[in-house]
Enzyme design. Structure first.
Site, PDB file in Angstrom:
ATOM      1  N   PRO A   1       0.788  -1.233   0.000  1.00 20.60           N
ATOM      2  CA  PRO A   1       0.000   0.000   0.000  1.00 20.60           C
ATOM      3  C   PRO A   1       0.821   1.286   0.000  1.00 20.60           C
ATOM      4  O   PRO A   1       0.247   2.361  -0.032  1.00 20.60           O
ATOM      5  CB  PRO A   1      -0.806  -0.128   1.288  1.00 20.60           C
ATOM      6  CG  PRO A   1       0.099  -0.858   2.211  1.00 20.60           C
ATOM      7  CD  PRO A   1       0.849  -1.846   1.346  1.00 20.60           C
ATOM      8  N   GLY A   2       2.151   1.204   0.088  1.00 23.29           N
ATOM      9  CA  GLY A   2       2.970   2.393  -0.071  1.00 23.29           C
ATOM     10  C   GLY A   2       3.764   2.831   1.142  1.00 23.29           C
ATOM     11  O   GLY A   2       4.338   3.914   1.132  1.00 23.29           O
TER      12      GLY A   2
ATOM     13  N   ASP B   1       3.493  -1.929  -9.015  1.00 20.88           N
ATOM     14  CA  ASP B   1       2.650  -2.953  -8.402  1.00 20.88           C
ATOM     15  C   ASP B   1       1.568  -3.373  -9.378  1.00 20.88           C
ATOM     16  O   ASP B   1       1.121  -2.574 -10.210  1.00 20.88           O
ATOM     17  CB  ASP B   1       2.014  -2.443  -7.106  1.00 20.88           C
ATOM     18  CG  ASP B   1       1.693  -3.580  -6.153  1.00 20.88           C
ATOM     19  OD1 ASP B   1       0.814  -4.408  -6.477  1.00 20.88           O
ATOM     20  OD2 ASP B   1       2.328  -3.658  -5.093  1.00 20.88           O
TER      21      ASP B   1
ATOM     22  N   ASP C   1       9.472  -5.793  -1.718  1.00 23.59           N
ATOM     23  CA  ASP C   1       8.653  -6.354  -0.644  1.00 23.59           C
ATOM     24  C   ASP C   1       7.499  -7.123  -1.273  1.00 23.59           C
ATOM     25  O   ASP C   1       6.405  -7.188  -0.723  1.00 23.59           O
ATOM     26  CB  ASP C   1       8.129  -5.234   0.260  1.00 23.59           C
ATOM     27  CG  ASP C   1       7.588  -5.757   1.581  1.00 23.59           C
ATOM     28  OD1 ASP C   1       8.100  -6.784   2.061  1.00 23.59           O
ATOM     29  OD2 ASP C   1       6.645  -5.163   2.127  1.00 23.59           O
TER      30      ASP C   1
ATOM     31  N   LYS D   1      12.533  -9.090   0.345  1.00 27.77           N
ATOM     32  CA  LYS D   1      11.904  -9.950   1.345  1.00 27.77           C
ATOM     33  C   LYS D   1      11.821 -11.367   0.816  1.00 27.77           C
ATOM     34  O   LYS D   1      11.570 -11.588  -0.377  1.00 27.77           O
ATOM     35  CB  LYS D   1      10.501  -9.441   1.662  1.00 27.77           C
ATOM     36  CG  LYS D   1       9.738 -10.328   2.658  1.00 27.77           C
ATOM     37  CD  LYS D   1       8.374  -9.769   2.969  1.00 27.77           C
ATOM     38  CE  LYS D   1       7.394  -9.931   1.834  1.00 27.77           C
ATOM     39  NZ  LYS D   1       6.048  -9.455   2.173  1.00 27.77           N
TER      40      LYS D   1
END
Length: 328
Positions: free
Chosen positions: A93-94, A114, A208, A269
């Site tokens: 979401p930023g 995204d 991520d 990640k």
């Protein structure tokens, strides 16, 4: 309303189709539905309400608690600096993008990518697309070719000759000199393919990324500002989550090898498993230092960890890292 049997309900629909259609539409309005909470949902809500990082994220105006993971990684490894170009893969979401914008001021530019539609934080740009798609890669690289694109412009510039602020027209003339019209700048796909490779101009690549679940519900929700309402980061099957995360990490690494400057940094990640040693081996071929990190903001029971790779080595290509195993 009476409870009708299946046969009586069907006959009522056949006799009064329009009336029954409007009645059914009212009954299944999304805003009027309230799904029963599962045990796992209740546990998640309880955990969120007690979580200190979630509360602090709301207080500081951060989009999610994940921002504190990147803040800790930056505190320990000194990733960001003023004026950097940062690409955030899987930015929705930023929250990571918010941190990158803040840490690269002044003069930095941050681009988020995204597959989800998501409004980027103030000071950042975004491209919606599947990062694993070749077309998305072309869009990103074309965006990065212009070193000033996405970089904040100082609107308070003053003309030294008369001390008055420079007008927007004068600024455009300054940024786009005569002879550089859009028609002359634009090139065909064939010409783009014959151009030499993109000159590395990215300082930091963040990843991520997680695999999103199919968009099957929540169409009525504010998905531009709350994209995670239809996401699930993990499936609950460790071997599957590990395999997917490895694929995404290798894709992010390949992108980094195309775009990162010499001396650039890379963070990704991953979910722990048997294949993360091979990923670490690939990273050590391309970067001077590689560390595994588990930030305090990462939940203790979660299998997620982060690779922090610093100082990209000079003239290391995807062929050097993967050999014939990777389709470059």
């Amino acid at each position: 309303m009476k409870v009708l049997g299946v046969s009586r309900l069907w006959s009522a629909i056949c006799r009064h189709p329009i009336k029954m259609a409007s009645l059914l539409a009212e009954l299944i309005q999304p805003t009027g539905l309230r799904y029963a909470s599962s045990a796992s949902s209740k546990r998640w809500l309880g955990r969120q309400s007690k979580d200190a990082f979630s509360r602090e994220a709301r207080i500081q105006g951060l989009r999610s608690r994940a921002a504190f993971k990147l803040l800790e990684l930056d505190h320990d490894s000194h990733i960001f600096a003023s004026g950097q170009t940062v690409v955030d893969l899987g930015f929705a979401p930023g929250s990571w993008t918010q941190v990158a914008v803040d840490r690269t001021r002044p003069g930095g530019r941050v681009l988020g990518i995204d597959i989800l539609p998501c409004i980027p934080p103030k000071g950042a740009s975004a491209i919606q697309g599947n990062f694993l798609s070749v077309e998305t890669h072309k869009m990103v690289k074309e965006y990065l070719r212009d070193t000033d694109r996405g970089r904040p412009v100082d609107r308070s510039l003053v003309d030294a000759s008369n001390g008055e602020p420079i007008s927007y027209i004068d600024m455009e003339r300054h940024e786009r000199p005569p002879g550089s019209d859009d028609d002359q700048v634009q090139t065909s796909d064939a010409e783009t393919e014959t151009k030499p490779g993109l000159e590395p101009m990215v300082d930091v690549v963040l990843s991520d990324m997680s695999e999103p679940w199919p968009h099957e519900f929540a169409f009525w929700s504010r998905t531009l500002s709350q994209p995670y309402i239809r996401l699930m980061n993990t499936s609950g099957v460790p071997i599957r989550d590990h395999g997917v995360s490895m694929d995404l990490c290798h894709a992010a690494l390949a992108f980094s090898l195309d775009t990162l400057k010499t001396g650039g940094h890379f963070i990704c990640k991953y979910y722990m498993g048997s294949e993360d040693k091979f990923l670490e081996k690939c990273l050590r071929k391309a970067f001077a230092t590689v560390k595994r990190e588990k930030p305090e903001a990462s939940r203790k029971f979660s299998r997620e960890q982060y690779f922090v790779a610093k100082f990209r080595k000079k003239n290391v290509t995807k062929q050097d890292v993967y050999g014939d195993m990777y389709d470059c």
